[in-house]
Design an enzyme around this catalytic site. Sequence first.
Site, PDB file in Angstrom:
ATOM      1  N   GLU A  36       0.883  -1.165   0.000  1.00 56.24           N
ATOM      2  CA  GLU A  36       0.000   0.000   0.000  1.00 56.24           C
ATOM      3  C   GLU A  36       0.918   1.211   0.000  1.00 56.24           C
ATOM      4  OE1 GLU A  36      -3.236  -0.199   3.082  1.00 56.24           O
ATOM      5  OE2 GLU A  36      -2.200  -2.059   3.546  1.00 56.24           O
ATOM      6  N   ARG A 262       5.305 -12.943   9.701  1.00 64.16           N
ATOM      7  CA  ARG A 262       6.003 -11.668   9.481  1.00 64.16           C
ATOM      8  C   ARG A 262       7.433 -11.757  10.001  1.00 64.16           C
ATOM      9  NH1 ARG A 262       2.111  -7.504   9.150  1.00 64.16           N
ATOM     10  NH2 ARG A 262       3.628  -5.887   9.554  1.00 64.16           N
ATOM     11  N   LYS A 272       4.204   0.393  10.068  1.00 66.26           N
ATOM     12  CA  LYS A 272       4.249   1.637   9.302  1.00 66.26           C
ATOM     13  C   LYS A 272       3.622   2.780  10.079  1.00 66.26           C
ATOM     14  CE  LYS A 272       3.290   0.097   4.984  1.00 66.26           C
ATOM     15  NZ  LYS A 272       2.237   0.026   3.981  1.00 66.26           N
TER      16      LYS A 272
HETATM   17  P1  ATP Z   1       2.683  -2.510   8.280  1.00 69.15           P
HETATM   18  O1  ATP Z   1       1.951  -3.528   9.079  1.00 69.15           O
HETATM   19  O2  ATP Z   1       4.101  -2.316   8.635  1.00 69.15           O
HETATM   20  O3  ATP Z   1       1.965  -1.209   8.156  1.00 69.15           O
HETATM   21  P2  ATP Z   1       1.468  -3.442   5.936  1.00 69.15           P
HETATM   22  O4  ATP Z   1       1.208  -4.890   5.922  1.00 69.15           O
HETATM   23  O5  ATP Z   1       0.318  -2.589   6.207  1.00 69.15           O
HETATM   24  O6  ATP Z   1       2.722  -3.128   6.826  1.00 69.15           O
HETATM   25  P3  ATP Z   1       1.698  -3.319   3.120  1.00 69.15           P
HETATM   26  O7  ATP Z   1       2.163  -2.196   2.267  1.00 69.15           O
HETATM   27  O8  ATP Z   1       0.304  -3.753   3.029  1.00 69.15           O
HETATM   28  O9  ATP Z   1       2.084  -2.936   4.588  1.00 69.15           O
HETATM   29  O10 ATP Z   1       2.647  -4.558   2.907  1.00 69.15           O
HETATM   30  C1  ATP Z   1       2.950  -5.114   1.655  1.00 69.15           C
HETATM   31  C2  ATP Z   1       3.263  -6.563   1.823  1.00 69.15           C
HETATM   32  O11 ATP Z   1       4.340  -6.724   2.736  1.00 69.15           O
HETATM   33  C3  ATP Z   1       2.076  -7.313   2.406  1.00 69.15           C
HETATM   34  O12 ATP Z   1       1.923  -8.512   1.679  1.00 69.15           O
HETATM   35  C4  ATP Z   1       2.475  -7.571   3.818  1.00 69.15           C
HETATM   36  O13 ATP Z   1       1.902  -8.753   4.283  1.00 69.15           O
HETATM   37  C5  ATP Z   1       3.991  -7.656   3.731  1.00 69.15           C
HETATM   38  N1  ATP Z   1       4.609  -7.308   5.007  1.00 69.15           N
HETATM   39  C6  ATP Z   1       4.397  -6.213   5.760  1.00 69.15           C
HETATM   40  N2  ATP Z   1       5.100  -6.251   6.903  1.00 69.15           N
HETATM   41  C7  ATP Z   1       5.788  -7.420   6.883  1.00 69.15           C
HETATM   42  C8  ATP Z   1       6.697  -8.066   7.789  1.00 69.15           C
HETATM   43  N3  ATP Z   1       7.040  -7.505   8.950  1.00 69.15           N
HETATM   44  N4  ATP Z   1       7.199  -9.266   7.431  1.00 69.15           N
HETATM   45  C9  ATP Z   1       6.865  -9.834   6.263  1.00 69.15           C
HETATM   46  N5  ATP Z   1       6.029  -9.290   5.366  1.00 69.15           N
HETATM   47  C10 ATP Z   1       5.483  -8.093   5.668  1.00 69.15           C
HETATM   48 MG    MG Z   2      -1.230  -4.086   4.668  1.00 63.66          MG
END
Ligand code: ATP
Ligand code: MG
Length: 558
Positions: A36, A262, A272
Amino acid sequence: MVDAVHIPSNFIHQIIDSDLANGKNGGRVHTRFPPEPNGYLHMGHAKSICLNFATALKYGGKCNLRFDDTNPEKENLEYVESIQASIRWLGFDWEDRLYYASNYFDQLYDYAVALVSQGKAYVCSLTPDQAREYRGTLTEPGRNSPDRERSMEDNLDLFSRMKNGEFADGTYTLRAKIDMASPNINMRDPVIYRIRHAHHHQTGNKWCIYPMYDYTHCISDAIEGITHSLCTLEFEDHRPLYDWILDQLDVPHHPQQIEFARLNLNYTVMSKRKLKQLVDEKLVNGWNDPRMPTLEGMRRRGYTPAAIRNLIEIAGISKSNSVVDVGMLEHCLREDLDRTSPRAMCVLRPLKVVLTNYPAEKTDILGMSRHPKDESMGERSMTFTRELYIDRSDFEEVPPPKFKRLVPGGEVRLRGAYVIRCDEIVKDAAGNITELHCSCDMDTLNKNPEGRKVKGVIHWVSASNSISCEVRLYERLFTHENPDSAEGDYRDKLNPDSLVVLSDCRAEPSLASAQPEERFQFEREGYFCADRFDSKPDGLVFNLTIGLRDTWGKIQNT
Ligand code: ATP
Ligand code: MG
């Protein structure tokens, strides 16, 4: 694109192997990384990037980059651009497959109309507060919305008027009609469209209704022909909804969602939301502050893409959540930097040394290897002169036990040069040491005369033949192993000493040509890199990437 990314075989690859054996998806493997654009990528995202791209590489498949851009108010082009730069920097290439969920807004709308037409979705007028109340809890079922049985004609009419901008934000939503009594709250008639009169970075003002993430994600995967939709564990409870939506619709293809754990690191926050808060509250100097666990921050700090990929490889892919020791990441970094960084001498806290018996007009030009184990890096030359700088911490007037460096009346070797002895300490009126007067043993240039034992070796630069530079010393951003722990706010666990700026360091002349992002080992100090943005030929700035002492590697070997 790196071809050496290796992700050890894991449960996801086993699923793919059996899919291939069964002829599923016509033998195709197609993944995607779906950020995102609402912040910069962090170290956790690196895991998802490596997994998705490496899996595609392993099976000769493809990996798309797709922005899941359904939240226009939280997104912007700065994020879109930095995300692409970070993925490229990590070494991955989506070729011509850069997509946005917003590319599919027309199709997503048509699919929503199809759901309404089948009686599988309805327009709901509950306010957000009411909707929450109707939703129920983990232990209590939800209640049906009063609008749940609205006629299909009315739903179609209202939905098209939502789209046409007739209603204010929050007045209506479009909800999937599933089951308000489901034990899975995600299945209790989830909202799939909401009204937001907001400008979108890709679609401008075309839309005032935006599809929700869960609804958008599965359909986007389906449109792109994704075979294996890899996501993190928190989406496990969303999988029934992912499948439900695709089952209702006449989509070209039904991808399989697979969840993995994760990446978490101790001494680090990786959400984030919190990283944005650190930026917004100016607790750090922006998303690319070298202390941030963002890929842009780590890049600026001097991390190498290879070290990050290696950590992901070692940490592995599993289905159970765990916390990786940040020391392990630092170990991977040191291993890579030790191999690849040329050596140089830089005196961080200069203390002048005058060699009283070394003639003022004399110099020695000393060739030194750039790397002890890699001759191909060649040599640099240093000029030895009567006046030098050593580091203040390498001299102690009243030395603690076992101090092996310079002390009054004691001797020390200057690395790659002579043995010197401290004869006199010069102080200012306030009692601060301003200079040391030493004598140089002229017989000791790179050799130890018979019977002579000098334990300590320290680094130095010539006073006249060195350059001034700024060095930024970084430590971990948090002092607490688990900044997210329940006790107190994570912001109270920030390390007050995480940044120390030394503005008058003295570097050997070979560093004058250091290019932004060029990495070095400053002997005896650590690994440093020229700041990507602030380092200029007439004002060099080096960031401490990481110190030399590898505590993690040591623990593993004992
Ligand atoms: P955050 O929780 O840090 O805000 P998010 O999941 O909202 O991260 P996205 O931009 O949606 O952020 O993430 C893109 C991809 O990266 C998604 O498929 C998400 O599952 C993966 N992702 C995010 N954080 C992690 C992590 N700590 N380890 C592995 N994959 C991750
Ligand atoms: Mg997300």
